[in-house]
Scaffold this active site. Structure first.
Site, PDB file in Angstrom:
ATOM      1  N   ARG B 329       0.833  -1.208   0.000  1.00  0.00           N
ATOM      2  CA  ARG B 329       0.000   0.000   0.000  1.00  0.00           C
ATOM      3  C   ARG B 329       0.870   1.261   0.000  1.00  0.00           C
ATOM      4  O   ARG B 329       0.511   2.271  -0.619  1.00  0.00           O
ATOM      5  CB  ARG B 329      -0.993   0.009   1.161  1.00  0.00           C
ATOM      6  CG  ARG B 329      -2.032   1.130   1.062  1.00  0.00           C
ATOM      7  CD  ARG B 329      -3.195   0.959   2.023  1.00  0.00           C
ATOM      8  NE  ARG B 329      -4.255   0.124   1.489  1.00  0.00           N
ATOM      9  CZ  ARG B 329      -5.297   0.577   0.769  1.00  0.00           C
ATOM     10  NH1 ARG B 329      -5.423   1.866   0.499  1.00  0.00           N
ATOM     11  NH2 ARG B 329      -6.213  -0.259   0.323  1.00  0.00           N
ATOM     12  N   GLU B 731      -9.597   6.340   6.765  1.00  0.00           N
ATOM     13  CA  GLU B 731      -8.147   6.564   6.691  1.00  0.00           C
ATOM     14  C   GLU B 731      -7.714   7.816   5.924  1.00  0.00           C
ATOM     15  O   GLU B 731      -6.768   8.482   6.336  1.00  0.00           O
ATOM     16  CB  GLU B 731      -7.476   5.347   6.042  1.00  0.00           C
ATOM     17  CG  GLU B 731      -7.503   4.110   6.898  1.00  0.00           C
ATOM     18  CD  GLU B 731      -7.207   2.859   6.067  1.00  0.00           C
ATOM     19  OE1 GLU B 731      -8.047   2.495   5.227  1.00  0.00           O
ATOM     20  OE2 GLU B 731      -6.151   2.271   6.242  1.00  0.00           O
TER      21      GLU B 731
END
Lengths: 483, 783
Positions: B329, B731
């Protein structure tokens, strides 16, 4: 017996371990689980509760209740004697929420909710104190409460809203009867076999002689960690917080005398009255709940190299007065410390008071605290500087330092070299920096490197020189709103 | 995939496409309980009879071999009931969530300082904790690997390295008008959920076990407890009502404490609670990964990036845990919002003798994204343009390019419009001028300003996790219980779910209750992570609601000879032409008519695919966007600083609940700011964590919230068919705080008259800011 009101119910404690914390008592003995344990060290505020007691000022008829937020995780039961303990469960009145609870709902000020009871109680204390509240004072009141979810914005707004629209609540309605109940408690002889609560100097001396195995406790905000963090039992304690001689605040002969058991909150107003320059460091001294418990004597006797009071007191040329019940002796604060966490306090002796000379004309005081975080953090360096000028001529200079040596320090070289010099001269700046470069050899630790601390000493001296000289243009030297 | 689309078409007739505006203002479902202290966390559950308490004993070495464990004094300590070590585990010792490497209790080898070795059961918490300090453990120490550099020298990796590339980076760098290199050390972050790790295991009949835990992943807790106990999953039930904060720290790393509690509970046939004291919690649980990253870029004199080679090295600690996906990620976000015409991104998973670092809000994204912003600042200083100008001209666009380094097309980019709006509302350019003037006139205090964007990919990169289940019951009085696989950690998931249910049935949210997440209600769930909670579970719950609605509509239509497709569910009524039924009557009649009022729902995210071998695909269903402008003041004498003002505009699609979404944005921003400023993880030279309590590890306090903190939602429907066209919000906002770091660098750069992009490792503590001041002053003097 320790007696207090749990909300409006009388609780009498006879047989309980001396080191039972208020948090443990609430959660495990009373099944009041609204009060949370986040850290068990007084750093997060999830355990915040409020204690109320009749205010010391005002005659009996007009007496009011003082409400103070405290950290229940670092408070022992002895601190509750004669007080009303209010927890988050006590705020809701039958089916309706207290205004401070409702305002938190209205502002969407809770997310995970674990810190919320602590915030509610800190705001409740602020609400009950009755003073007008602005953003800065709201932040100050909540500086000991950590929230990891919200970013605080809705909490600040909630506190401002509710504290500027106060209404009578069940506590104000019951205040007369609460005061009467609490007054009745002061008449009984308080204490248990392992929690001794002397009320006078003589009783304290007697208690110390009788109980060799007892530990002296004042605010307990540091001592409690021995139990909650190091898992050591404290089997017997003598609490000094009820000793009336140790709670005095007097002004006479240009001297301010503060009893060692005065809390930092309690002495704040008189101290700031004489030394307004201390506002920032007092606001940044731990947090409101800690300051409500912690005493000036504890901060000194603890002899930590990073306590914030000692550098200030050293710079102010204060004296500590020690007592053993028979004889007082005093010494400059700087001389009191003999090493890392070591002092000149003898067995059977306790800290009686601190004597601070009141400021004279042309005296300029500055206290600089540098830490990673502004609120509720321990100093990397704390530096207090007290200079007296006569038309740019340095008449007197004293300085106190924290975080740069094994104990709080002064620096006599500064006054030796600087007195007599022209303060605005660049030489004064350079001399001071040179002295401070050589004076201390601070260590590396989790808070800062020695090199950073060393540079701070010189640069804070630079700041001091800039701030205390008249320049054509005012030079901004601070990023913080406190300045 | 095909089936799913088909299913959707069938259901479209009864689905609500929008959320009604009055439902949007629903407060957090537990708000009243939070403020009154009645919201129950695991430690608040009334103790079962015979409850005993556990504590763990931990390693005092970072690396070595366990020679002997002498537990005599532990057993002899007051109140002790039982003590277990790894060899006492009847089932599997390794509780690694995906890859192996995480023993529930250390088994011969010590991998990090503070690794749990044994567990004690005693009558009280205090007795257990005291006893846990009394073991005599003989460890033969070996040389620990404590840094990323040391790991690299030793070729120490938890997982193989991975690369993704597009174009020809070698050629692009060779032919670039200008090139630059840079490196950045990025600190980790302690989660500091206010409620620490806790679990309570209650033995039930025979070998069954009920677990109460504070976990983002009850299904994994169920699986791992079953595995350590050597029973099948159907014997274990996990109940999770709410967490006092999670942030990723309870995604995989809450399971160990459940396993230990369950082991002791099974052996002693009594309920066991294990609650870690704060300091131990900080020592034994993983953090956000520290990273050491480098870049080598080419760019034009205009400041357009022509190529970027980015190397990313995550400190994973001693085991893989989730690190493979986390470093992935980071790599997938190293472009942030900028088109890289030629690029190569290499990601390494370094193995060190630290606690196994784990998920933390952003999941590697922040540590990748900050590189893109470091690159933009570097280019801006080199070509002498304002960093915002450089950022805008390098955004993904028709003019630059739309393809990411992983070959996914950016089709939903709203950043051009969003940034333009924020530039204007924040008065960026006027403030830029004022700051330039301020800095000329102020020798000590310097101000900085930065606008940085966020583009964050939504979906688990592990495709199979992008599924969710739900269970909805309508009771005969019309009240509704809904259950789903997501967990409530404060983010307002249950609130949004109850809104979705109320919206679908046309009832009020008071008629809907979301029960605790339980593995016996909805099985085989994914963790509540990757910001996916509402996207996945909201759709699954909606699916269950639709099934019940179809049955009710059918039954109602039959009664009045209408078409079930035309039945509307609004205002506590079913409406079909001129016919109406109150919700209550409709439910009552359906029950009497023997219509099932309960249904399960399911959802899986469409369109996503990613080939890790080629580094190509569409790993994300969509992107969430945002931008922030931060203004700071720094003190060049001390390095102290203050964030003076923050303006945020953030893309949430159609907001399901603006107050909750703003809460996520504000909270995420401040948490990200803490990561980049005061939150300073420190290990000593023996590998021991020394920032291990709240006195030495400083998360933002209330005074750190900027005085001016304007947060607005950029409400434009999600192009993709997400639940009511909303967007995930958990997030992405954390990375808006990169603007604070860039603003600090902007203020510092003023010392070089904006010629130098200062190297500022994170966290940018006052000490690091002052070190940067020193460096700049030296460099300027040299020139």
């Amino acid at each position: 017996m320790i007696q207090f009101l749990l909300n409006n119910k009388l609780v009498s404690i006879e047989n309980e371990r001396a080191d039972t914390t208020v948090l443990h008592f609430l959660r495990d003995k009373q099944a009041l689980t609204g009060t949370k344990e986040g850290c068990a060290s007084g750093d997060c505020g999830a355990c915040t509760v409020v204690v109320a007691e009749p205010s010391s000022c005002g005659d009996n008829e007009n007496q009011q209740l003082d409400y103070k937020a405290i950290n229940s995780c670092v408070t022992f039961l002895s601190a509750l004697q004669g007080k009303q303990l209010i927890t988050v469960e006590h705020l809701s009145n039958k089916q309706s929420l207290h205004p401070v609870q409702q305002v938190m709902v209205d502002h969407n000020a809770s997310q995970c909710g674990f810190c919320t009871p602590g915030f509610v109680m800190s705001i409740f204390a602020l609400y009950k104190q009755g003073d007008s509240v602005n953003r800065l004072s709201a932040i100050n009141a909540l500086s000991g409460n950590l929230c990891r979810c919200t970013g605080y914005k809705p909490i600040i707004e909630a506190a401002l809203d509710v504290c500027n629209a106060r209404v009578a609540d069940q506590f104000s309605e019951a205040s007369t009867s609460t005061i009467a109940q609490l007054s009745a408690l002061t008449k009984t002889n308080a204490g248990t076999e392992n929690l001794i609560l002397p009320k006078s100097r003589q009783a304290l001396a007697q208690a110390i002689r009788k109980h060799h195995d007892a530990v002296l406790v004042a605010g307990s905000t540091d001592l409690a960690l021995v139990h909650t963090q190091q898992l050591q039992a404290i089997n017997k304690m003598i609490s000094v917080t009820g000793v009336k001689e140790l709670k005095r605040i007097e002004e006479a002969d240009n001297m301010l005398t503060i009893g060692a058991a005065c809390t930092l909150s309690g002495l704040q107003s008189i101290l700031l009255n004489h030394f307004p320059a201390l506002q920032e460091v007092m606001d940044r001294f731990a947090s409101v709940p800690i300051r409500n418990q912690a005493t000036i004597g504890g901060n000194i006797a603890n002899a930590s190299p990073i306590g914030d009071m000692p550098p200030i007191l050293i710079a102010l040329n204060a004296q500590v007065v020690l007592d053993n019940g028979m004889r007082y002796r005093s010494m400059p604060v700087a001389d009191f410390f003999t090493g890392y966490k070591e002092t000149k306090l003898k067995n059977n002796e306790w800290l009686d008071s601190i004597k601070i000379p009141l400021p004279t004309a042309n005296q300029i005081l500055r206290v600089y605290k540098v830490s990673k975080r502004i609120e509720d953090d321990i100093s990397a360096v704390c530096m207090a500087l007290n200079i007296t000028l006569n038309n740019n001529n340095v008449l007197d200079l004293s300085a106190g330092f924290g975080g740069v040596a094994a104990s709080p320090k002064n620096c006599l070289n500064l006054s030796n070299k600087l007195v007599g010099m022209q303060w605005s001269s660049i030489e004064s700046l350079k001399q001071g920096q040179q002295i401070l470069l050589n004076e201390f050899n601070p260590i590396d630790d989790v808070r800062a490197s020695g090199a950073y601390r060393k540079q701070l000493l010189q640069n804070l001296w630079h700041r001091f020189w800039l701030e205390t000289n008249n320049h054509e243009h005012r030079i901004e030297t601070r990023v913080s709103q406190h300045a | 995939m095909r089936k799913l689309i088909q299913q959707h078409n069938v259901n479209e007739d009864t689905a609500q496409h929008l959320i009604t505006s009055n439902i949007k203002n629903t407060p957090h479902e537990s708000a009243v309980r939070h403020v009154s202290g009645s919201a129950r966390y695991v430690d608040d559950i009334p103790a079962p009879a015979n409850l005993a308490h556990a504590a763990i004993g931990i390693s005092s070495e970072a690396s070595g071999h366990i020679c002997s464990i002498d537990l005599t004094d532990v057993f002899a300590s007051k109140g002790v009931i039982d003590v277990i070590i790894a060899q006492d585990v009847p089932g599997q010792i390794d509780i690694g969530p995906i890859f192996k490497g995480d023993p529930v209790l250390a088994d011969k080898e010590i991998k990090f300082h503070g690794q749990p070795i044994f567990a004690v059961l005693a009558h009280t918490v205090e007795q257990a904790r005291i006893a846990a300090t009394l073991a005599k453990i003989n460890i033969i120490p070996s040389n620990p690997i404590l840094t990323i550099d040391e790991a690299q020298k030793a070729s120490s990796y938890v997982r193989p390295s991975h690369s993704m590339a597009r174009g020809n980076i070698t050629k692009a760098l060779a032919e670039a008008e200008h090139t630059a290199t840079g490196s950045l050390s990025i600190g980790g972050q302690e989660h500091l959920y206010l409620e620490g790790q806790i679990s309570m295991a209650v033995p039930e009949e025979e070998d069954r076990m009920l677990i109460f835990t504070s976990s983002q992943h009850p299904s994994e807790v169920q699986k791992l407890v079953a595995e350590v106990l050597a029973v099948k999953l159907h014997k274990i039930v996990v109940d999770m009502r709410r967490m006092g904060g999670g942030f990723g720290g309870k995604e995989t790393q809450a399971a160990q404490w459940s396993c230990i509690a369950a082991l002791l509970a099974a052996r002693n046939q009594r309920a066991v609670k294990l609650r870690l004291p704060r300091q131990q919690d900080m020592i034994v649980t993983g953090k956000r990964h520290p990273f050491e990253n480098q870049f080598h870029i080419g760019f034009t004199s205009e400041g357009n990036i022509s190529g970027a080679k980015i190397t990313i090295k995550g400190n994973c600690g001693h085991s893989p845990d989730l690190s493979d996906a986390i470093v992935d990620r980071a790599m997938l976000h190293a472009d942030n919002s900028y088109y890289l015409p030629h690029c190569q991104i290499d990601g390494h998973r370094m193995k060190t003798n630290q606690v196994s670092h784990t998920a933390f809000r952003g999941f590697g994204g922040p540590q990748g994204m900050i590189m893109a912003e470091a690159i933009m600042d570097t280019i801006a200083r080199k070509v002498g343009k304002d960093a915002l100008t450089i950022r805008k001209q390098n955004l993904y666009s028709e003019a630059t390019g739309m393809t990411t380094p992983y070959h996914m097309e950016v089709q939903d980019n709203v950043l051009h419009e969003l940034i333009e709006q924020l530039e204007s509302t924040s008065n960026y350019w006027q403030r830029r001028d004022a700051i330039t003037l301020f800095n000329i006139n102020n020798p000590i205090i310097k101000k900085g300003l930065a606008l940085t964007p966020v583009k964050f990919g939504i979906s688990f990169t592990a495709k199979h996790l992008n599924q969710a289940g739900a269970l909805v019951h309508v009771y005969t009085d019309g009240s509704i219980q809904a259950n789903h696989g997501g967990t409530e950690m404060g983010q307002g998931l249950h609130t949004k779910i109850s809104q979705i249910v109320a919206n679908e049935f046309g009832v009020s949210v008071e008629d809907v209750d979301i029960t605790s997440t339980r593995t016996d209600k909805v099985p085989n769930t994914s963790p509540t992570a990757a910001s996916s909670g509402t996207d996945l579970n909201g759709k699954a719950v909606q699916n269950a609601c639709i099934i019940i609605k179809q049955r009710l509509a059918q039954f109602f239509a039959e009664q009045v000879n209408g078409d079930p497709k035309d039945v509307l569910f609004v205002n506590n009524q079913l409406i079909l032409g001129e016919h109406t039924r109150t919700w209550f009557d409709a439910v009552q009649q359906a029950y009497i008519g023997r219509v099932s009022l309960s249904a399960t729902g399911f959802y899986k995210t469409p369109k996503i695919h990613y080939n890790r071998e080629t580094g190509q695909g569409r790993p994300f269903f969509y992107f969430a966007y945002g931008a922030a402008v931060s203004e700071v003041s720094i003190d060049t004498l001390t390095g102290e600083y203050k964030v003076d003002r923050v303006d945020i505009l953030h893309d949430v699609g159609v907001s399901l609940n603006p107050a909750i979404d703003k809460g996520q944005i504000e909270g995420g921003f401040i948490q990200g700011m803490g990561w980049l400023t005061t939150e300073d993880l420190r290990w000593d030279c023996a590998g021991k964590l020394i920032s291990n309590n709240l006195a030495t590890y400083k998360i933002p306090a209330i005074g750190d919230t900027p005085d001016i903190f304007n947060v607005d939602l950029f409400e434009k429907p999600n192009q993709e068919d997400s639940i009511y066209h909303s967007k995930a919000v958990g997030e992405p906002p954390l990375m808006l705080a990169i603007s604070v770091w860039c603003a600090l660098k902007d203020a510092l750069s003023s010392l070089s008259n904006y010629q130098i992009d200062p190297p500022l490792p994170t966290p940018a503590t006052p000490e690091r800011v002052l070190a940067c001041v020193n460096t700049l002053i030296k460099e300027v003097a040299c020139e």
